[in-house]
Design a protein around this motif. Structure first.
Motif, PDB file in Angstrom:
ATOM      1  N   LEU A 291     -23.179  52.615   9.559  1.00  0.00           N
ATOM      2  CA  LEU A 291     -24.257  53.496   9.119  1.00  0.00           C
ATOM      3  C   LEU A 291     -24.331  54.757   9.966  1.00  0.00           C
ATOM      4  CD1 LEU A 291     -27.101  50.935   8.308  1.00  0.00           C
ATOM      5  CD2 LEU A 291     -25.493  52.028   6.739  1.00  0.00           C
ATOM      6  N   ALA A 292     -24.052  54.659  11.255  1.00  0.00           N
ATOM      7  CA  ALA A 292     -24.036  55.851  12.107  1.00  0.00           C
ATOM      8  C   ALA A 292     -22.961  56.823  11.634  1.00  0.00           C
ATOM      9  CB  ALA A 292     -23.808  55.458  13.561  1.00  0.00           C
ATOM     10  N   GLY A 293     -21.827  56.276  11.195  1.00  0.00           N
ATOM     11  CA  GLY A 293     -20.769  57.130  10.646  1.00  0.00           C
ATOM     12  C   GLY A 293     -21.206  57.814   9.361  1.00  0.00           C
ATOM     13  N   PHE A 294     -21.899  57.076   8.496  1.00  0.00           N
ATOM     14  CA  PHE A 294     -22.433  57.676   7.271  1.00  0.00           C
ATOM     15  C   PHE A 294     -23.427  58.791   7.605  1.00  0.00           C
ATOM     16  CE2 PHE A 294     -21.953  53.446   4.734  1.00  0.00           C
ATOM     17  CZ  PHE A 294     -20.588  53.651   4.672  1.00  0.00           C
ATOM     18  N   ALA A 295     -24.267  58.561   8.613  1.00  0.00           N
ATOM     19  CA  ALA A 295     -25.270  59.556   8.990  1.00  0.00           C
ATOM     20  C   ALA A 295     -24.601  60.851   9.447  1.00  0.00           C
ATOM     21  CB  ALA A 295     -26.176  58.996  10.089  1.00  0.00           C
ATOM     22  N   LYS A 296     -23.594  60.719  10.283  1.00  0.00           N
ATOM     23  CA  LYS A 296     -22.879  61.908  10.755  1.00  0.00           C
ATOM     24  C   LYS A 296     -22.229  62.653   9.584  1.00  0.00           C
ATOM     25  CE  LYS A 296     -21.786  60.059  15.353  1.00  0.00           C
ATOM     26  NZ  LYS A 296     -20.706  59.602  16.265  1.00  0.00           N
ATOM     27  N   SER A 297     -21.609  61.898   8.683  1.00  0.00           N
ATOM     28  CA  SER A 297     -20.950  62.523   7.528  1.00  0.00           C
ATOM     29  C   SER A 297     -21.949  63.230   6.625  1.00  0.00           C
ATOM     30  CB  SER A 297     -20.188  61.465   6.724  1.00  0.00           C
ATOM     31  OG  SER A 297     -19.163  60.872   7.493  1.00  0.00           O
ATOM     32  N   ALA A 298     -23.183  62.732   6.588  1.00  0.00           N
ATOM     33  CA  ALA A 298     -24.224  63.336   5.747  1.00  0.00           C
ATOM     34  C   ALA A 298     -24.850  64.561   6.394  1.00  0.00           C
ATOM     35  CB  ALA A 298     -25.309  62.305   5.437  1.00  0.00           C
ATOM     36  N   GLY A 299     -24.529  64.808   7.665  1.00  0.00           N
ATOM     37  CA  GLY A 299     -25.068  65.981   8.339  1.00  0.00           C
ATOM     38  C   GLY A 299     -26.206  65.701   9.300  1.00  0.00           C
ATOM     39  N   VAL A 300     -26.503  64.426   9.534  1.00  0.00           N
ATOM     40  CA  VAL A 300     -27.556  64.077  10.490  1.00  0.00           C
ATOM     41  C   VAL A 300     -27.086  64.435  11.902  1.00  0.00           C
ATOM     42  CG1 VAL A 300     -28.928  62.204  11.493  1.00  0.00           C
ATOM     43  CG2 VAL A 300     -28.410  62.207   9.035  1.00  0.00           C
ATOM     44  N   MET A 301     -27.951  65.098  12.668  1.00  0.00           N
ATOM     45  CA  MET A 301     -27.656  65.369  14.066  1.00  0.00           C
ATOM     46  C   MET A 301     -28.019  64.129  14.873  1.00  0.00           C
ATOM     47  SD  MET A 301     -26.696  67.182  16.623  1.00  0.00           S
ATOM     48  CE  MET A 301     -26.493  68.800  15.880  1.00  0.00           C
ATOM     49  N   LEU A 302     -27.003  63.428  15.394  1.00  0.00           N
ATOM     50  CA  LEU A 302     -27.238  62.233  16.194  1.00  0.00           C
ATOM     51  C   LEU A 302     -27.296  62.603  17.669  1.00  0.00           C
ATOM     52  CD1 LEU A 302     -24.995  59.374  14.709  1.00  0.00           C
ATOM     53  CD2 LEU A 302     -27.419  59.794  14.364  1.00  0.00           C
ATOM     54  N   LEU A 303     -28.437  62.366  18.290  1.00  0.00           N
ATOM     55  CA  LEU A 303     -28.587  62.578  19.727  1.00  0.00           C
ATOM     56  C   LEU A 303     -28.527  61.209  20.395  1.00  0.00           C
ATOM     57  CD1 LEU A 303     -31.436  65.275  19.909  1.00  0.00           C
ATOM     58  CD2 LEU A 303     -28.955  65.600  19.834  1.00  0.00           C
ATOM     59  N   GLU A 304     -27.311  60.765  20.690  1.00  0.00           N
ATOM     60  CA  GLU A 304     -27.126  59.462  21.317  1.00  0.00           C
ATOM     61  C   GLU A 304     -27.321  59.575  22.826  1.00  0.00           C
ATOM     62  OE1 GLU A 304     -23.645  57.232  19.499  1.00  0.00           O
ATOM     63  OE2 GLU A 304     -23.323  59.235  18.648  1.00  0.00           O
ATOM     64  N   GLY A 305     -27.740  58.474  23.441  1.00  0.00           N
ATOM     65  CA  GLY A 305     -27.974  58.482  24.874  1.00  0.00           C
ATOM     66  C   GLY A 305     -29.174  59.317  25.271  1.00  0.00           C
ATOM     67  N   SER A 306     -30.118  59.456  24.345  1.00  0.00           N
ATOM     68  CA  SER A 306     -31.303  60.289  24.599  1.00  0.00           C
ATOM     69  C   SER A 306     -32.560  59.481  24.301  1.00  0.00           C
ATOM     70  CB  SER A 306     -31.260  61.539  23.714  1.00  0.00           C
ATOM     71  OG  SER A 306     -32.347  62.392  23.979  1.00  0.00           O
ATOM     72  N   ARG A 307     -33.539  59.562  25.170  1.00  0.00           N
ATOM     73  CA  ARG A 307     -34.779  58.802  25.012  1.00  0.00           C
ATOM     74  C   ARG A 307     -35.927  59.691  24.537  1.00  0.00           C
ATOM     75  NH1 ARG A 307     -35.255  53.714  27.261  1.00  0.00           N
ATOM     76  NH2 ARG A 307     -33.422  52.981  28.403  1.00  0.00           N
ATOM     77  N   VAL A 308     -36.731  59.144  23.638  1.00  0.00           N
ATOM     78  CA  VAL A 308     -37.944  59.830  23.190  1.00  0.00           C
ATOM     79  C   VAL A 308     -39.030  59.586  24.232  1.00  0.00           C
ATOM     80  CG1 VAL A 308     -39.731  59.950  21.419  1.00  0.00           C
ATOM     81  CG2 VAL A 308     -37.330  59.591  20.765  1.00  0.00           C
ATOM     82  N   GLN A 309     -39.579  60.666  24.750  1.00  0.00           N
ATOM     83  CA  GLN A 309     -40.626  60.541  25.763  1.00  0.00           C
ATOM     84  C   GLN A 309     -42.031  60.634  25.173  1.00  0.00           C
ATOM     85  OE1 GLN A 309     -39.586  63.601  28.646  1.00  0.00           O
ATOM     86  NE2 GLN A 309     -38.273  62.174  29.767  1.00  0.00           N
ATOM     87  N   ASP A 310     -42.163  61.446  24.127  1.00  0.00           N
ATOM     88  CA  ASP A 310     -43.490  61.599  23.530  1.00  0.00           C
ATOM     89  C   ASP A 310     -43.360  62.159  22.118  1.00  0.00           C
ATOM     90  OD1 ASP A 310     -46.208  61.494  23.316  1.00  0.00           O
ATOM     91  OD2 ASP A 310     -46.634  63.145  24.690  1.00  0.00           O
ATOM     92  N   VAL A 311     -44.354  61.886  21.295  1.00  0.00           N
ATOM     93  CA  VAL A 311     -44.442  62.407  19.935  1.00  0.00           C
ATOM     94  C   VAL A 311     -45.891  62.779  19.682  1.00  0.00           C
ATOM     95  CG1 VAL A 311     -44.185  61.920  17.468  1.00  0.00           C
ATOM     96  CG2 VAL A 311     -42.536  60.977  19.088  1.00  0.00           C
ATOM     97  N   TRP A 312     -46.136  63.947  19.071  1.00  0.00           N
ATOM     98  CA  TRP A 312     -47.510  64.320  18.747  1.00  0.00           C
ATOM     99  C   TRP A 312     -47.563  65.252  17.544  1.00  0.00           C
ATOM    100  CZ3 TRP A 312     -44.732  66.316  22.793  1.00  0.00           C
ATOM    101  CH2 TRP A 312     -44.644  67.702  22.883  1.00  0.00           C
ATOM    102  N   TYR A 313     -48.756  65.343  16.986  1.00  0.00           N
ATOM    103  CA  TYR A 313     -49.026  66.180  15.814  1.00  0.00           C
ATOM    104  C   TYR A 313     -49.940  67.321  16.240  1.00  0.00           C
ATOM    105  CZ  TYR A 313     -51.192  67.511  11.326  1.00  0.00           C
ATOM    106  OH  TYR A 313     -51.674  68.195  10.240  1.00  0.00           O
ATOM    107  N   ASP A 314     -49.646  68.537  15.754  1.00  0.00           N
ATOM    108  CA  ASP A 314     -50.495  69.674  16.096  1.00  0.00           C
ATOM    109  C   ASP A 314     -50.434  70.724  14.988  1.00  0.00           C
ATOM    110  OD1 ASP A 314     -52.188  71.353  17.691  1.00  0.00           O
ATOM    111  OD2 ASP A 314     -50.426  72.501  18.297  1.00  0.00           O
ATOM    112  N   ASN A 315     -51.570  70.937  14.367  1.00  0.00           N
ATOM    113  CA  ASN A 315     -51.721  72.021  13.397  1.00  0.00           C
ATOM    114  C   ASN A 315     -50.649  72.003  12.306  1.00  0.00           C
ATOM    115  OD1 ASN A 315     -53.084  74.290  12.381  1.00  0.00           O
ATOM    116  ND2 ASN A 315     -51.732  75.715  13.480  1.00  0.00           N
ATOM    117  N   GLY A 316     -50.441  70.834  11.720  1.00  0.00           N
ATOM    118  CA  GLY A 316     -49.526  70.727  10.591  1.00  0.00           C
ATOM    119  C   GLY A 316     -48.080  70.478  10.947  1.00  0.00           C
ATOM    120  N   ASN A 317     -47.752  70.439  12.223  1.00  0.00           N
ATOM    121  CA  ASN A 317     -46.375  70.203  12.645  1.00  0.00           C
ATOM    122  C   ASN A 317     -46.287  68.977  13.553  1.00  0.00           C
ATOM    123  OD1 ASN A 317     -44.905  72.441  11.438  1.00  0.00           O
ATOM    124  ND2 ASN A 317     -46.070  73.755  12.820  1.00  0.00           N
TER     125      ASN A 317
END
Length: 381
Positions: A108-134
């Motif tokens: 599936l990771a190969g399919f994602a790359k072929s479809a144009g998904v930017m894969l950021l491997e080896g990267s951790r999400v530190q925070d997620v938030w919503y602000d003014n529609g974004n």
């Protein structure tokens, strides 16, 4: 494309398991820009039972999984044993197939790359938030802005703790205090059969995957590990192997890995499907008990439901509020009954008395076992 310079995407996906990858593939193929952040590098192993029910085959075929060339084992029978070793045989209709997460996630990771998904491997999400529609997603190296964030970060994450989701606050609750352990092994068990062996406060599943290997994965209450000096080996010898079939299994199996994979703080408590405007998928949205063998199918089916709503939102057909409400409603409609059924059935597994009762009743009333299996499976999607 340099990911350090490109900080805006239509969709940012936090976590690249089955739900995250399949959602990203569908959205990218629909023409949306997608980035997926994954802390590991593909392919890699995960703690998972690695059995997928047949309801998922058409969807995986649509994604492009080459079933014919993979020659995966088809699983059509179930054996359940009580802690004393008594067994009952149950037909699986329509059954499923075995495939390792190392193989499937890599495909599936190969399919994602072929479809144009930017894969950021080896990267951790530190925070997620919503602000003014974004939406904003912060990693250790960059800030990503997007219209939608999909949270497919698994069973438990730092974001769950930050949001103080209810299941993270109930650390000693009956549904929130489990550990999972997984091996890959070689044994002589028929490839068309999945076995579920009960032991005190837990159960062990064994089923075939690709290349003649088998997945051995068990779930148990964390108290069992504490009673075993926090030693997995000691717990297996003292507790699991009281079931003579598990003892025989460990004695006869050729261990492909020297050490198992393990995960703790597993919770089967009810969860929300949207949190802080983050669209949750896979185990982050809700977990079914492993004995039901359908967590992987739920992740895949859930990604299809999520894609439909996110795609409509990105195309301006519905509002964010409607996207969130409809996804939550559809998710609960698709999986609510099987989640409840899974929690009820789990009460019989790992309990010496109740599991013997279940095996005895299923032996005398085979229709009961078939009915219970049916409650944890869905239709093709």
């Amino acid at each position: 494309m340099n990911p350090t310079k490109h900080t805006y995407f239509d969709v940012a996906v936090a976590g690249g398991g089955l739900a995250g990858l399949s959602t990203a593939i569908q959205l990218a193929r629909a023409g949306h820009s997608v980035v997926l952040v994954e802390k590991n590098y593909y392919p890699f192993h995960r703690v998972c039972g690695e059995y997928i029910s047949e309801e998922s085959r058409p969807f995986l075929q649509q994604l492009g999984v080459p079933f014919k060339s993979l020659q995966l084992p088809e699983i059509r029978k179930l054996i359940v044993s009580s802690p004393n070793g008594k067994i009952v045989n149950i037909p699986l209709n329509p059954g499923g197939f075995g495939i390792s997460r190392h193989l499937l996630d890599g495909i599936l990771a190969g399919f994602a790359k072929s479809a144009g998904v930017m894969l950021l491997e080896g990267s951790r999400v530190q925070d997620v938030w919503y602000d003014n529609g974004n939406m904003y997603l912060q990693t250790s190296g960059q800030l990503i802005s997007s219209q939608v964030v999909v949270g497919s970060f698994g069973k438990r994450s730092r974001l769950d703790l930050k949001w103080k989701r209810p299941f993270t606050q109930d650390r000693q609750g009956k549904s929130s205090n489990y550990i999972g352990v997984k091996y890959h092994i070689r044994i002589t068990q028929p490839q068309d059969t999945i076995a579920l062996h009960n032991f005190n406060d837990g159960y062990c599943g064994v089923s075939a995957i690709e290349e003649g290997n088998y997945c051995l994965c068990y779930l148990t209450n964390a108290n069992n590990l504490g009673l075993s000096n926090n030693s997995i080996r000691q717990m297996e010898e003292r507790i699991l192997c009281r079931n003579p079939l598990i003892l025989k299994l460990f004695d006869s199996a050729e261990m492909i890995w020297k050490e198992p994979l393990s995960i703790s703080n597993i919770s089967f408590a009810a969860k929300t499907q949207v949190e802080q405007h983050v669209m949750l998928a896979g185990d982050a949205a809700g977990m079914i008990t492993p004995l039901c063998g359908n967590g992987m199918s739920m992740a895949l089916h859930g990604s299809k439901l999520l894609f439909q709503q996110v795609d409509a939102f990105l195309n301006g057909k519905i509002s964010r509020q409607v996207m969130e409400q409809q996804y939550s409603k559809q998710w609960r409609h698709a999986f609510g009954i099987r989640l409840k059924a899974g929690r009820i059935i789990q009460e019989f597994f790992g309990d010496p008395v109740l599991s013997r009762l279940l095996v005895g009743l299923s032996d005398k009333l085979p229709g009961l076992a078939a009915y219970l299996v049916k409650q944890t499976h869905g239709k093709q999607f």
